[in-house]
Write an enzyme that holds these catalytic residues in place. Structure first.
Site, PDB file in Angstrom:
ATOM      1  N   VAL A 202       0.821  -1.211   0.000  1.00 30.18           N
ATOM      2  CA  VAL A 202       0.000   0.000   0.000  1.00 30.18           C
ATOM      3  C   VAL A 202       0.859   1.267   0.000  1.00 30.18           C
ATOM      4  CG1 VAL A 202      -1.579   1.345   1.470  1.00 30.18           C
ATOM      5  CG2 VAL A 202      -2.052  -1.040   0.964  1.00 30.18           C
TER       6      VAL A 202
ATOM      7  N   PHE B 250      -7.997   0.450  -1.666  1.00 31.49           N
ATOM      8  CA  PHE B 250      -8.771  -0.666  -2.233  1.00 31.49           C
ATOM      9  C   PHE B 250      -8.017  -1.444  -3.297  1.00 31.49           C
ATOM     10  CE2 PHE B 250     -11.743   2.317  -0.442  1.00 31.49           C
ATOM     11  CZ  PHE B 250     -12.633   1.501   0.233  1.00 31.49           C
TER      12      PHE B 250
ATOM     13  N   LYS C 154     -14.299   0.533   4.165  1.00 34.56           N
ATOM     14  CA  LYS C 154     -13.220  -0.413   3.827  1.00 34.56           C
ATOM     15  C   LYS C 154     -13.561  -1.832   4.296  1.00 34.56           C
ATOM     16  CE  LYS C 154      -9.436  -2.252   2.682  1.00 34.56           C
ATOM     17  NZ  LYS C 154      -9.223  -2.626   1.292  1.00 34.56           N
TER      18      LYS C 154
ATOM     19  N   PHE D 115     -15.920 -12.052  -8.637  1.00 41.28           N
ATOM     20  CA  PHE D 115     -15.861 -12.795  -7.367  1.00 41.28           C
ATOM     21  C   PHE D 115     -16.881 -13.931  -7.296  1.00 41.28           C
ATOM     22  CE2 PHE D 115     -13.191  -9.324  -6.446  1.00 41.28           C
ATOM     23  CZ  PHE D 115     -12.349  -9.720  -5.413  1.00 41.28           C
TER      24      PHE D 115
ATOM     25  N   CYS E 116      -5.497  -9.364   3.358  1.00 40.47           N
ATOM     26  CA  CYS E 116      -6.653  -8.532   3.735  1.00 40.47           C
ATOM     27  C   CYS E 116      -7.899  -9.303   4.170  1.00 40.47           C
ATOM     28  CB  CYS E 116      -6.988  -7.596   2.592  1.00 40.47           C
ATOM     29  SG  CYS E 116      -5.691  -6.387   2.300  1.00 40.47           S
TER      30      CYS E 116
HETATM   31  P1  NAD Z   1       3.184  -4.553   4.435  1.00 42.58           P
HETATM   32  O1  NAD Z   1       3.360  -5.454   5.589  1.00 42.58           O
HETATM   33  O2  NAD Z   1       3.458  -5.051   3.047  1.00 42.58           O
HETATM   34  O3  NAD Z   1       4.067  -3.236   4.651  1.00 42.58           O
HETATM   35  C1  NAD Z   1       4.153  -2.531   5.846  1.00 42.58           C
HETATM   36  C2  NAD Z   1       5.489  -1.792   5.859  1.00 42.58           C
HETATM   37  O4  NAD Z   1       5.512  -0.884   6.973  1.00 42.58           O
HETATM   38  C3  NAD Z   1       6.703  -2.712   6.027  1.00 42.58           C
HETATM   39  O5  NAD Z   1       7.641  -2.456   4.994  1.00 42.58           O
HETATM   40  C4  NAD Z   1       7.280  -2.296   7.397  1.00 42.58           C
HETATM   41  O6  NAD Z   1       8.684  -2.426   7.470  1.00 42.58           O
HETATM   42  C5  NAD Z   1       6.830  -0.848   7.473  1.00 42.58           C
HETATM   43  N1  NAD Z   1       6.833  -0.237   8.827  1.00 42.58           N
HETATM   44  C6  NAD Z   1       6.510  -0.791  10.014  1.00 42.58           C
HETATM   45  N2  NAD Z   1       6.635   0.117  11.000  1.00 42.58           N
HETATM   46  C7  NAD Z   1       7.019   1.280  10.425  1.00 42.58           C
HETATM   47  C8  NAD Z   1       7.319   2.576  10.915  1.00 42.58           C
HETATM   48  N3  NAD Z   1       7.242   2.887  12.198  1.00 42.58           N
HETATM   49  N4  NAD Z   1       7.685   3.522  10.023  1.00 42.58           N
HETATM   50  C9  NAD Z   1       7.797   3.251   8.711  1.00 42.58           C
HETATM   51  N5  NAD Z   1       7.544   2.033   8.197  1.00 42.58           N
HETATM   52  C10 NAD Z   1       7.155   1.053   9.031  1.00 42.58           C
HETATM   53  O7  NAD Z   1       1.689  -4.024   4.522  1.00 42.58           O
HETATM   54  P2  NAD Z   1       0.627  -3.788   3.336  1.00 42.58           P
HETATM   55  O8  NAD Z   1       0.212  -5.076   2.728  1.00 42.58           O
HETATM   56  O9  NAD Z   1       1.102  -2.690   2.469  1.00 42.58           O
HETATM   57  O10 NAD Z   1      -0.622  -3.275   4.198  1.00 42.58           O
HETATM   58  C11 NAD Z   1      -0.591  -2.057   4.895  1.00 42.58           C
HETATM   59  C12 NAD Z   1      -1.988  -1.706   5.351  1.00 42.58           C
HETATM   60  O11 NAD Z   1      -2.826  -1.497   4.204  1.00 42.58           O
HETATM   61  C13 NAD Z   1      -2.689  -2.779   6.176  1.00 42.58           C
HETATM   62  O12 NAD Z   1      -3.504  -2.165   7.119  1.00 42.58           O
HETATM   63  C14 NAD Z   1      -3.536  -3.517   5.154  1.00 42.58           C
HETATM   64  O13 NAD Z   1      -4.659  -4.117   5.735  1.00 42.58           O
HETATM   65  C15 NAD Z   1      -3.952  -2.372   4.243  1.00 42.58           C
HETATM   66  N6  NAD Z   1      -4.264  -2.783   2.879  1.00 42.58           N
HETATM   67  C16 NAD Z   1      -3.476  -3.712   2.244  1.00 42.58           C
HETATM   68  C17 NAD Z   1      -3.760  -4.065   0.931  1.00 42.58           C
HETATM   69  C18 NAD Z   1      -2.940  -5.114   0.229  1.00 42.58           C
HETATM   70  O14 NAD Z   1      -3.380  -5.576  -0.836  1.00 42.58           O
HETATM   71  N7  NAD Z   1      -1.782  -5.501   0.726  1.00 42.58           N
HETATM   72  C19 NAD Z   1      -4.849  -3.468   0.246  1.00 42.58           C
HETATM   73  C20 NAD Z   1      -5.598  -2.505   0.916  1.00 42.58           C
HETATM   74  C21 NAD Z   1      -5.305  -2.169   2.229  1.00 42.58           C
END
Ligand code: NAD
Length: 470
Positions: A28, A169, A221, A266, A277
């Protein structure tokens, strides 16, 4: 890189260039940061992972995501995009900070908000000018209120700070495309100042913006994700019934898809949803409901169905075989879906250990997921059993007794039914993604089990077929 789609909708030239920091460079945060830079904002991406930051500075993406690396390199070279672990310098004088850190599931199903809290504290202690903090991570309803209070409680300098919700999303595998061409941008704000700034930041994307209050944005969401999870579990539930009554779930889905009230997406039955997610967001919403004395029965049902669905193929194979002990089992696909290297909650993570513990020798193929899988299940003999990672499908299938398909990668779909028959010792295939035409598998002489469709039982004497290949 095919960049035509990148240019299609958005205006590219910002009227107001905002200085933006993004906390977290996962699926994200990194994609958001890169896309903000692409439309002309000045962006600094912050992560605590030094290795990731160093890698990104060399133009390499730490995640596998189509079109991402090209845009990273382009915008880094243009000076609009930077990466750092130094949150102090990144946060102190920006207009907006987007938070995209993880909110993983805790043992009780609730969302772990500790990463959000850490970033909030870092922001409070470092900002030196008025700043809009935007929570992009998926967080339970009411979290934005708490984040704002938390930042205000720890604020060091006398500056204005406000928190807005802007849930994401995107789907992994198509994250860049989904961001630049999102169906809608949801913004949840509590003031005109915050609403106006977010609208201006997103103005160059030229996309529909739905502006609501913070709590509604947070709920949109979860309600969206959980609805999609429910749709998948519903189709899987119907698929299981189809097998019992002799109907074909793919025909059912086709028939349903013409109804605009249902929609065509879906509707695919399979071995259950995975990823970062749906599994955690269904549990987190059910938990939130429970906290408020309400039982969210529909979402709970979706979770229950999904749990059983994930091991459905293993159960089918256990009914068919006397043992897995000593059998060569080809596993095609490890990631939770094609187009990503993400393994979070992938069905392979439940099935591979089951196979290993039952004595199977697993030969696993995945075009991008092997590296991450190896970290959990090291190559060779490990505590679970023996696993070997192979570079192509043929190697996995050659001489195999059984094959499981867990991810519908293009190269798996491209494989012809006859190839299973030719390569495998005994052509016995369990397909969790309904890739093949049942009739075509039957004609090719493959014993084929899929989800919610007629099963091709033993088509010839397997012992004879195997003996012929010795
Ligand atoms: P991820 O685990 O891929 O990435 C999170 C990143 O944050 C990691 O690189 C980590 O090192 C970093 N991090 C942790 N603490 C930190 C700090 N203090 N400062 C800076 N960086 C820090 O997570 P993601 O899959 O991108 O998901 C992030 C959020 O978005 C979640 O809440 C998830 O539910 C939501 N989301 C994810 C998706 C998806 O498809 N992956 C889609 C929509 C929403």
């Amino acid at each position: 890189m095919d960049t035509k789609f990148l240019m299609k909708n958005y205006k590219r030239k910002v009227k107001i260039m905002y200085k933006i920091a993004v906390a977290g460079t996962g699926y994200v945060g990194l994609v958001a940061g890169v896309c903000f830079a692409e439309v002309g904002h000045q962006v600094t991406c912050v992560d605590i992972d030094e290795k990731k930051v160093e890698l990104m500075k060399t133009g390499v993406s730490p995640i596998y995501e189509a079109d991402l690396e090209g845009l990273m390199q382009k915008n880094y070279a243009a000076g609009r995009l930077n990466y750092t672990t130094d949150y102090r310098s990144a946060y102190k004088d920006v207009d907006a900070i987007f938070i995209g850190v993880g909110t993983p599931e805790q043992l009780d199903g609730s969302a772990n908000l500790s990463y959000i809290a850490t970033v909030a504290r870092q922001i409070a202690e470092t900002i030196e000018k008025d700043c809009l903090v935007v929570v992009k991570s998926t967080v339970p309803v009411g979290t934005n209120d708490k984040v704002e209070q938390f930042i205000k409680d720890f604020l060091v300098n006398d500056v204005k700070v406000e928190v807005a919700s802007n849930p994401e999303f995107l789907a992994q595998g198509t994250a860049v495309r989904d961001t630049l061409h999102a169906a809608r941008i949801i913004i949840g704000t509590e003031s005109k100042w915050a609403e106006d700034m977010l609208k201006k930041i997103y103005e160059p994307f030229n996309l529909p913006i739905v502006s609501v209050n913070r709590r509604s944005a947070e709920m949109i969401k979860y309600a969206s994700n959980d609805f999609l999870a429910l749709k998948i579990s519903y189709m899987n539930d119907i698929a299981n019934l189809c097998e019992l009554v002799g109907a074909d779930i793919q025909d059912i889905a086709k028939g349903m898809s013409f109804d605009e009230r249902i929609g065509r997406n879906f509707l695919n039955a399979g071995i259950g949803y995975g990823g970062s997610c749906f599994p955690k967001d269904t549990k987190a919403l059910a938990y939130l409901a429970k906290q408020h004395g309400y039982e969210l029965r529909t979402v709970k049902a979706a979770v229950d169905v999904n749990k059983d669905q994930k091991t459905m193929l293993f159960k089918k194979a256990s009914n068919r075989l006397i043992t897995f002990n000593g059998l060569k089992v080809a596993v095609l696909g490890l990631t939770f879906k094609p187009g990503t290297d993400d393994l979070r909650e992938a069905p392979s993570l439940e099935n591979v250990p089951l196979l290993l513990e039952h004595g199977a020798e697993v030969y696993a193929y995945d075009p991008v997921g092997k590296k991450n899988f190896k970290r959990k299940f090291p190559e060779g003999k490990n505590e679970h059993g023996t696993i070997k990672y192979v570079d192509n499908i043929e190697e996995a299938l050659k001489g195999a007794n059984v094959c499981f398909i867990f991810t519908e990668w293009g190269e798996v779909k491209a494989l012809k039914p006859e190839e299973y028959k030719i390569l495998m010792r005994t052509p016995l295939v369990y397909d969790g993604r309904n890739i093949y035409d049942v009739k075509a598998m039957k004609e090719a002489g493959v014993e084929y089990y899929s989800i919610g469709r007629p099963q091709v039982k033993v088509v010839e004497d397997m012992a004879e077929a195997a003996a012929a290949k010795i």
